[in-house]
Design an enzyme around this catalytic site. Sequence first.
Site, PDB file in Angstrom:
ATOM      1  CD  GLN A   1     -12.930  -2.379  -0.657  1.00 39.79           C
ATOM      2  OE1 GLN A   1     -12.152  -2.194   0.266  1.00 39.79           O
ATOM      3  NE2 GLN A   1     -14.104  -2.982  -0.470  1.00 39.79           N
TER       4      GLN A   1
ATOM      5  CB  CYS B   1     -14.114   0.647   0.093  1.00 45.02           C
ATOM      6  SG  CYS B   1     -13.518   2.339   0.304  1.00 45.02           S
TER       7      CYS B   1
ATOM      8  NE  ARG C   1     -10.179  -5.625   0.555  1.00 46.76           N
ATOM      9  CZ  ARG C   1      -9.426  -4.596   0.967  1.00 46.76           C
ATOM     10  NH1 ARG C   1      -9.991  -3.566   1.554  1.00 46.76           N
ATOM     11  NH2 ARG C   1      -8.125  -4.565   0.728  1.00 46.76           N
TER      12      ARG C   1
ATOM     13  CG  HIS D   1      -8.586  -0.184  -2.825  1.00 49.81           C
ATOM     14  ND1 HIS D   1      -7.715  -1.182  -2.420  1.00 49.81           N
ATOM     15  CD2 HIS D   1      -9.264   0.206  -1.707  1.00 49.81           C
ATOM     16  CE1 HIS D   1      -7.868  -1.387  -1.120  1.00 49.81           C
ATOM     17  NE2 HIS D   1      -8.793  -0.553  -0.663  1.00 49.81           N
TER      18      HIS D   1
ATOM     19  NE  ARG E   1      -3.869   0.556   1.944  1.00 48.97           N
ATOM     20  CZ  ARG E   1      -5.075   0.599   2.508  1.00 48.97           C
ATOM     21  NH1 ARG E   1      -5.309   1.366   3.554  1.00 48.97           N
ATOM     22  NH2 ARG E   1      -6.045  -0.142   2.026  1.00 48.97           N
TER      23      ARG E   1
ATOM     24  CG  ASP F   1     -13.707   6.186  -1.395  1.00 53.10           C
ATOM     25  OD1 ASP F   1     -13.612   5.799  -0.207  1.00 53.10           O
ATOM     26  OD2 ASP F   1     -12.711   6.407  -2.121  1.00 53.10           O
TER      27      ASP F   1
HETATM   28  N1  NVA Z   1     -10.231   6.539  -1.295  1.00 54.13           N
HETATM   29  C1  NVA Z   1      -9.847   6.112   0.043  1.00 54.13           C
HETATM   30  C2  NVA Z   1     -10.032   4.629   0.181  1.00 54.13           C
HETATM   31  C3  NVA Z   1      -9.696   4.089   1.534  1.00 54.13           C
HETATM   32  C4  NVA Z   1      -9.828   2.586   1.621  1.00 54.13           C
HETATM   33  C5  NVA Z   1      -8.416   6.554   0.325  1.00 54.13           C
HETATM   34  O1  NVA Z   1      -7.580   6.448  -0.583  1.00 54.13           O
HETATM   35  O2  NVA Z   1      -8.149   6.994   1.426  1.00 54.13           O
HETATM   36  N1   CP Z   2     -11.248  -0.502   2.556  1.00 59.33           N
HETATM   37  C1   CP Z   2      -9.953  -0.484   2.946  1.00 59.33           C
HETATM   38  O1   CP Z   2      -9.014  -0.665   2.175  1.00 59.33           O
HETATM   39  O2   CP Z   2      -9.794  -0.277   4.283  1.00 59.33           O
HETATM   40  P1   CP Z   2      -8.422  -0.027   5.050  1.00 59.33           P
HETATM   41  O3   CP Z   2      -7.904   1.315   4.599  1.00 59.33           O
HETATM   42  O4   CP Z   2      -8.807  -0.046   6.501  1.00 59.33           O
HETATM   43  O5   CP Z   2      -7.452  -1.120   4.712  1.00 59.33           O
END
Ligand code: NVA
Ligand code: CP
Length: 310
Positions: free
Chosen positions: A138, A266, A294, A135, A108, A227
């Site tokens: 997800q 998500c 997930r 993502h 990540r 989101d």
């Molecule tokens: N769009 C959000 C998704 C988190 C799972 C982010 O990037 O923070």
């Molecule tokens: N939906 C998701 O990726 O959650 P986290 O940021 O908690 O991993």
Amino acid sequence: GASVPHGSQPRHFLKDSDISTAEQAEILALAAQMKAHRHEFQTLKDKSVALVFAKASTRTRVSFQVGVTELGGNPLVIDTANTHHVRGETLADTGAVLSRYVDAIVLRTGADSDIEELASVSSAPVINALTDNWHPCQLLADLQTMIENGHNPAQSSIAFLGDTSHNMGRSYVAIAAMTGCELRLASPKAYQPDANLISSARAAGAKILLTEDPVEAVTGADVVTTDTWTSMTQSDGSQRRADLGRYQLNTELLHNADNEAIVLHCLPAHRGEEITSAVLDGPASRVLDQAENRLHAQKALLTWLIGDRP
Ligand code: NVA
Ligand code: CP
């Protein structure tokens, strides 16, 4: 890069479209099996998987760690803040070394160029656990949740509200090209996905409606999702709340959807911003199943990429 022996380029999962639609269907079928027989698979025996996080995570980190363990493998959770990355060793240099120890790297981070560089020097498969642009893990869980609820994506209309320009919105665009779903994106113009992404998805057959009207997007939809308005590392939250306020997923807006519609998110949710508690906790919400999936979807993905496929 010099680190990957010639002829041994591993298969990576850096974005949704790195697998074919048929491969995606195989992984989703395996995910359903993983869910139905949760503790019966030992497909990652003696395999180590590095779970590398340069950003916060709750679901992704825990579901990968539990998933690898359940499959008999060894998950290594690595927070880049505790590595030499903080002292200037690049993610690619870190990944090239890690790939000599482990069987897969889950990462990540922010910039997609970082995960692409890491993948180019990794001798092990690299999996995107969220970047600025995608993502894909997800989306596997989202598709699994739709299918479980009788919504075959190929025959479904999916409404996505709010900021559709970032990772989640972009991955939905990729999925529209892959599955043939009808995707309706409701955002102000400045929060729509990149025009090139939309045009290439459309060229690949995606059915995408871009609208500034949330009611138009939701009317008759089978799946309604949103989101956070302010993603990790974005700092202009008050501007975003002002720009996106009328795209809130609330009970009144949801009334326009199909009677059988399900709501996905998500997570993490910002209650009272992009979604109300009445919707998030309401009868159409499947967000906890989605979060659980997930685990199953990633167990299937890892098994498919590096494990002993059943
Ligand atoms: N769009 C959000 C998704 C988190 C799972 C982010 O990037 O923070
Ligand atoms: N939906 C998701 O990726 O959650 P986290 O940021 O908690 O991993």
